[in-house]
Design a protein around this motif. Structure first.
Motif, PDB file in Angstrom:
ATOM      1  N   GLY A   1       0.786  -1.228   0.000  1.00  0.00           N
ATOM      2  CA  GLY A   1       0.000   0.000   0.000  1.00  0.00           C
ATOM      3  C   GLY A   1       0.816   1.275   0.000  1.00  0.00           C
ATOM      4  N   ALA A   2       2.075   1.191  -0.405  1.00  0.00           N
ATOM      5  CA  ALA A   2       2.931   2.377  -0.454  1.00  0.00           C
ATOM      6  C   ALA A   2       2.589   3.217  -1.675  1.00  0.00           C
ATOM      7  CB  ALA A   2       4.403   1.977  -0.493  1.00  0.00           C
ATOM      8  N   GLY A   3       2.707   4.525  -1.518  1.00  0.00           N
ATOM      9  CA  GLY A   3       2.455   5.440  -2.622  1.00  0.00           C
ATOM     10  C   GLY A   3       3.728   6.026  -3.197  1.00  0.00           C
ATOM     11  N   LEU A   4       4.875   5.655  -2.630  1.00  0.00           N
ATOM     12  CA  LEU A   4       6.153   6.219  -3.045  1.00  0.00           C
ATOM     13  C   LEU A   4       7.236   5.177  -2.798  1.00  0.00           C
ATOM     14  CD1 LEU A   4       7.688   8.984  -3.783  1.00  0.00           C
ATOM     15  CD2 LEU A   4       8.055   9.164  -1.328  1.00  0.00           C
ATOM     16  N   VAL A   5       8.168   5.064  -3.734  1.00  0.00           N
ATOM     17  CA  VAL A   5       9.351   4.212  -3.558  1.00  0.00           C
ATOM     18  C   VAL A   5      10.552   5.136  -3.591  1.00  0.00           C
ATOM     19  CG1 VAL A   5      10.722   2.328  -4.507  1.00  0.00           C
ATOM     20  CG2 VAL A   5       8.233   2.248  -4.678  1.00  0.00           C
ATOM     21  N   GLN A   6      11.434   4.965  -2.624  1.00  0.00           N
ATOM     22  CA  GLN A   6      12.614   5.828  -2.561  1.00  0.00           C
ATOM     23  C   GLN A   6      13.863   4.990  -2.328  1.00  0.00           C
ATOM     24  OE1 GLN A   6      11.442   8.401   0.665  1.00  0.00           O
ATOM     25  NE2 GLN A   6      12.211   7.003   2.225  1.00  0.00           N
ATOM     26  N   LEU A   7      14.987   5.552  -2.712  1.00  0.00           N
ATOM     27  CA  LEU A   7      16.275   4.923  -2.468  1.00  0.00           C
ATOM     28  C   LEU A   7      17.344   5.990  -2.495  1.00  0.00           C
ATOM     29  CD1 LEU A   7      17.817   4.859  -5.455  1.00  0.00           C
ATOM     30  CD2 LEU A   7      16.311   2.932  -5.811  1.00  0.00           C
ATOM     31  N   THR A   8      18.494   5.640  -1.976  1.00  0.00           N
ATOM     32  CA  THR A   8      19.659   6.508  -2.107  1.00  0.00           C
ATOM     33  C   THR A   8      20.766   5.671  -2.735  1.00  0.00           C
ATOM     34  OG1 THR A   8      20.534   5.964   0.090  1.00  0.00           O
ATOM     35  CG2 THR A   8      19.085   7.902  -0.074  1.00  0.00           C
ATOM     36  N   THR A   9      21.717   6.351  -3.331  1.00  0.00           N
ATOM     37  CA  THR A   9      22.898   5.675  -3.847  1.00  0.00           C
ATOM     38  C   THR A   9      24.085   6.589  -3.610  1.00  0.00           C
ATOM     39  OG1 THR A   9      23.841   4.484  -5.725  1.00  0.00           O
ATOM     40  CG2 THR A   9      22.669   6.539  -6.234  1.00  0.00           C
ATOM     41  N   ASP A  10      25.222   6.021  -3.339  1.00  0.00           N
ATOM     42  CA  ASP A  10      26.440   6.787  -3.123  1.00  0.00           C
ATOM     43  C   ASP A  10      26.711   7.618  -4.374  1.00  0.00           C
ATOM     44  OD1 ASP A  10      29.459   7.258  -3.181  1.00  0.00           O
ATOM     45  OD2 ASP A  10      29.218   6.302  -1.207  1.00  0.00           O
ATOM     46  N   LYS A  11      27.098   8.858  -4.187  1.00  0.00           N
ATOM     47  CA  LYS A  11      27.346   9.755  -5.319  1.00  0.00           C
ATOM     48  C   LYS A  11      28.424   9.223  -6.259  1.00  0.00           C
ATOM     49  CE  LYS A  11      25.815  14.003  -3.175  1.00  0.00           C
ATOM     50  NZ  LYS A  11      26.140  15.399  -2.882  1.00  0.00           N
ATOM     51  N   ARG A  12      29.296   8.370  -5.745  1.00  0.00           N
ATOM     52  CA  ARG A  12      30.364   7.797  -6.585  1.00  0.00           C
ATOM     53  C   ARG A  12      29.849   6.674  -7.475  1.00  0.00           C
ATOM     54  NH1 ARG A  12      34.198   6.512  -1.662  1.00  0.00           N
ATOM     55  NH2 ARG A  12      32.127   6.176  -0.797  1.00  0.00           N
ATOM     56  N   ARG A  13      28.650   6.198  -7.250  1.00  0.00           N
ATOM     57  CA  ARG A  13      28.088   5.091  -8.040  1.00  0.00           C
ATOM     58  C   ARG A  13      27.343   5.648  -9.253  1.00  0.00           C
ATOM     59  NH1 ARG A  13      28.581   0.515  -4.801  1.00  0.00           N
ATOM     60  NH2 ARG A  13      28.471   0.871  -2.562  1.00  0.00           N
ATOM     61  N   THR A  14      28.089   6.157 -10.194  1.00  0.00           N
ATOM     62  CA  THR A  14      27.473   6.805 -11.359  1.00  0.00           C
ATOM     63  C   THR A  14      26.683   5.809 -12.213  1.00  0.00           C
ATOM     64  OG1 THR A  14      29.560   6.609 -12.560  1.00  0.00           O
ATOM     65  CG2 THR A  14      29.144   8.701 -11.425  1.00  0.00           C
ATOM     66  N   ASP A  15      27.178   4.590 -12.347  1.00  0.00           N
ATOM     67  CA  ASP A  15      26.425   3.579 -13.111  1.00  0.00           C
ATOM     68  C   ASP A  15      25.100   3.267 -12.425  1.00  0.00           C
ATOM     69  OD1 ASP A  15      28.425   3.420 -15.011  1.00  0.00           O
ATOM     70  OD2 ASP A  15      29.335   1.606 -14.165  1.00  0.00           O
ATOM     71  N   ALA A  16      25.119   3.163 -11.102  1.00  0.00           N
ATOM     72  CA  ALA A  16      23.886   2.885 -10.355  1.00  0.00           C
ATOM     73  C   ALA A  16      22.900   4.034 -10.540  1.00  0.00           C
ATOM     74  CB  ALA A  16      24.189   2.668  -8.880  1.00  0.00           C
ATOM     75  N   LYS A  17      23.392   5.259 -10.489  1.00  0.00           N
ATOM     76  CA  LYS A  17      22.507   6.413 -10.668  1.00  0.00           C
ATOM     77  C   LYS A  17      21.848   6.377 -12.041  1.00  0.00           C
ATOM     78  CE  LYS A  17      22.333  11.408 -10.149  1.00  0.00           C
ATOM     79  NZ  LYS A  17      22.099  12.042 -11.413  1.00  0.00           N
ATOM     80  N   ARG A  18      22.606   6.078 -13.076  1.00  0.00           N
ATOM     81  CA  ARG A  18      22.031   5.965 -14.430  1.00  0.00           C
ATOM     82  C   ARG A  18      21.003   4.836 -14.492  1.00  0.00           C
ATOM     83  NH1 ARG A  18      27.191   7.289 -16.168  1.00  0.00           N
ATOM     84  NH2 ARG A  18      27.816   5.106 -16.318  1.00  0.00           N
ATOM     85  N   PHE A  19      21.309   3.715 -13.834  1.00  0.00           N
ATOM     86  CA  PHE A  19      20.395   2.579 -13.806  1.00  0.00           C
ATOM     87  C   PHE A  19      19.071   2.983 -13.156  1.00  0.00           C
ATOM     88  CE2 PHE A  19      18.857  -1.050 -11.180  1.00  0.00           C
ATOM     89  CZ  PHE A  19      18.353  -1.818 -12.209  1.00  0.00           C
ATOM     90  N   TYR A  20      19.124   3.608 -11.988  1.00  0.00           N
ATOM     91  CA  TYR A  20      17.890   4.000 -11.294  1.00  0.00           C
ATOM     92  C   TYR A  20      17.097   5.027 -12.113  1.00  0.00           C
ATOM     93  CZ  TYR A  20      19.933   1.553  -7.329  1.00  0.00           C
ATOM     94  OH  TYR A  20      20.486   0.602  -6.521  1.00  0.00           O
TER      95      TYR A  20
END
Length: 167
Positions: A130-149
């Motif tokens: 029943g969540a209305g929002l999904v959130q996450l954080t990623t380390d700023k150095r994880r540029t590939d992860a940021k692009r993936f998300y």
């Protein structure tokens, strides 16, 4: 959370499910298989106290219906993991949010679509909770992860901050 309460998601022969105690060593191996994690001391020799803390944390996660430690199980081989946590809140009209943390796909399985499938599973779990929002954080150095998300539709809408407590 009991596995019977969890809806399973399959990607071919892959199954996403709640982690069992026996899965913890494979999860820890994936969490340590990364230079950023190693720079934080993860994956070094584990003291008896740290080992006890890890098992206590697993037991707490496993017993808490608001937390799920998820694994990608490929015919008994653990190849992916993440932790999801449902948080009720007064902001946004009392909306629940689901936080995704510690996302890892085993190095030899990256680029196969497994991470995308696991994230789809996590979003499915958010809806089921029943969540209305999904959130996450990623380390700023994880540029590939940021692009993936971002490719999954996540936006960098907030600035995350942390305070490490000694002790």
């Amino acid at each position: 959370m009991a596995t019977s309460c969890l809806s399973n998601y399959r990607m071919g022969i892959m199954q996403f499910r709640i982690a069992a105690r026996a899965d913890v060593p494979a999860i820890l191996s994936m969490l340590a298989d990364d230079e950023i994690s190693r720079s934080r001391g993860f994956g070094a020799a584990v003291s008896e106290e740290a080992d006890a803390a890890i098992w206590a944390a697993f037991d707490q996660i496993d017993a808490d219906p608001a937390n799920e430690l998820i694994v990608g199980d490929d015919e008994g081989e653990i190849v992916a993991t993440c932790q999801i946590t449902v948080t009720p809140g007064l902001s946004r009209g009392g909306m629940k949010r689901l936080t995704i943390e510690a996302v890892r796909v085993r190095a030899d399985r990256r680029g196969s679509g497994l991470g995308r499938a696991m994230m789809a599973y996590a979003v499915q779990r958010a809806r089921e909770h029943g969540a209305g929002l999904v959130q996450l954080t990623t380390d700023k150095r994880r540029t590939d992860a940021k692009r993936f998300y971002e490719s999954l539709g996540f936006t960098a809408s907030h600035e995350g901050m942390k305070l490490t407590l000694g002790g």
